[in-house]
Design a protein around this motif. Sequence first.
Motif, PDB file in Angstrom:
ATOM      1  N   ASP A  95       1.534  40.410  87.387  1.00  0.00           N
ATOM      2  CA  ASP A  95       0.472  39.993  86.477  1.00  0.00           C
ATOM      3  C   ASP A  95       0.164  41.184  85.579  1.00  0.00           C
ATOM      4  O   ASP A  95       0.297  42.344  86.003  1.00  0.00           O
ATOM      5  CB  ASP A  95      -0.782  39.592  87.257  1.00  0.00           C
TER       6      ASP A  95
ATOM      7  N   ALA B 232      -5.069  44.865  84.593  1.00  0.00           N
ATOM      8  CA  ALA B 232      -6.341  44.951  83.882  1.00  0.00           C
ATOM      9  C   ALA B 232      -6.578  46.394  83.451  1.00  0.00           C
ATOM     10  O   ALA B 232      -6.127  47.327  84.131  1.00  0.00           O
ATOM     11  CB  ALA B 232      -7.474  44.482  84.788  1.00  0.00           C
ATOM     12  N   PRO B 233      -7.269  46.610  82.349  1.00  0.00           N
ATOM     13  CA  PRO B 233      -7.594  47.979  81.922  1.00  0.00           C
ATOM     14  C   PRO B 233      -8.411  48.704  82.984  1.00  0.00           C
ATOM     15  O   PRO B 233      -9.229  48.096  83.671  1.00  0.00           O
ATOM     16  CB  PRO B 233      -8.411  47.781  80.650  1.00  0.00           C
TER      17      PRO B 233
ATOM     18  N   PRO C 216      -5.963  45.925  76.807  1.00  0.00           N
ATOM     19  CA  PRO C 216      -4.588  46.153  77.220  1.00  0.00           C
ATOM     20  C   PRO C 216      -3.581  46.113  76.067  1.00  0.00           C
ATOM     21  O   PRO C 216      -2.524  46.735  76.143  1.00  0.00           O
ATOM     22  CB  PRO C 216      -4.302  45.056  78.235  1.00  0.00           C
TER      23      PRO C 216
ATOM     24  N   GLN D 143       2.472  42.782  80.012  1.00  0.00           N
ATOM     25  CA  GLN D 143       1.445  42.796  78.965  1.00  0.00           C
ATOM     26  C   GLN D 143       1.955  42.102  77.704  1.00  0.00           C
ATOM     27  O   GLN D 143       1.208  41.372  77.044  1.00  0.00           O
ATOM     28  CB  GLN D 143       1.025  44.234  78.626  1.00  0.00           C
TER      29      GLN D 143
END
Length: 154
Positions: free
Chosen positions: A18, A21-22, A28, A77
């Motif tokens: 996945d 997350a930042p 991102p 991403q």
Amino acid sequence: MTNPIETRLAELGLTLPDAPAPAANYVPFVQVGGLVHISGQVSANESGLICGKLGADLSVEDGALAAKHCALSLLAQARAACGGDLGRLVRLVKLTGFVNSTAEFTDQPKVINGASDFFVEVLGDAGRHARSAVSAASLPFGVAVEIEGIFEVR
């Protein structure tokens, strides 16, 4: 219908994680026109962060594997930036790789080859890119490698 990138990943026995997350106050990725600028992805695998310093606790091979994991996160991403459709990905434009290394370590390009080789293997000619590979005295969380990328999308 599966696109060629997903088919190639399956052939290599790879699954994209996945999109991470930042870890701080940033996004991102940012799309400007047909380019997606992806924030730096740190070296991590299913067990957690890949930490260490090249030239002290990690070999070039360890670093290249860490860079490959960064590349998997970059592609994840890119998939998120494309709304889940990797068929929109045109090419990888540029990578900037940061290697947590000692002052004496000079094989940063060999480490970042772990990501570059991955992209050519998965994307073919569309994976050939401009690149920088630089040393860093330290990286966030003590990770071995961090890589940012620019992709062209349709």
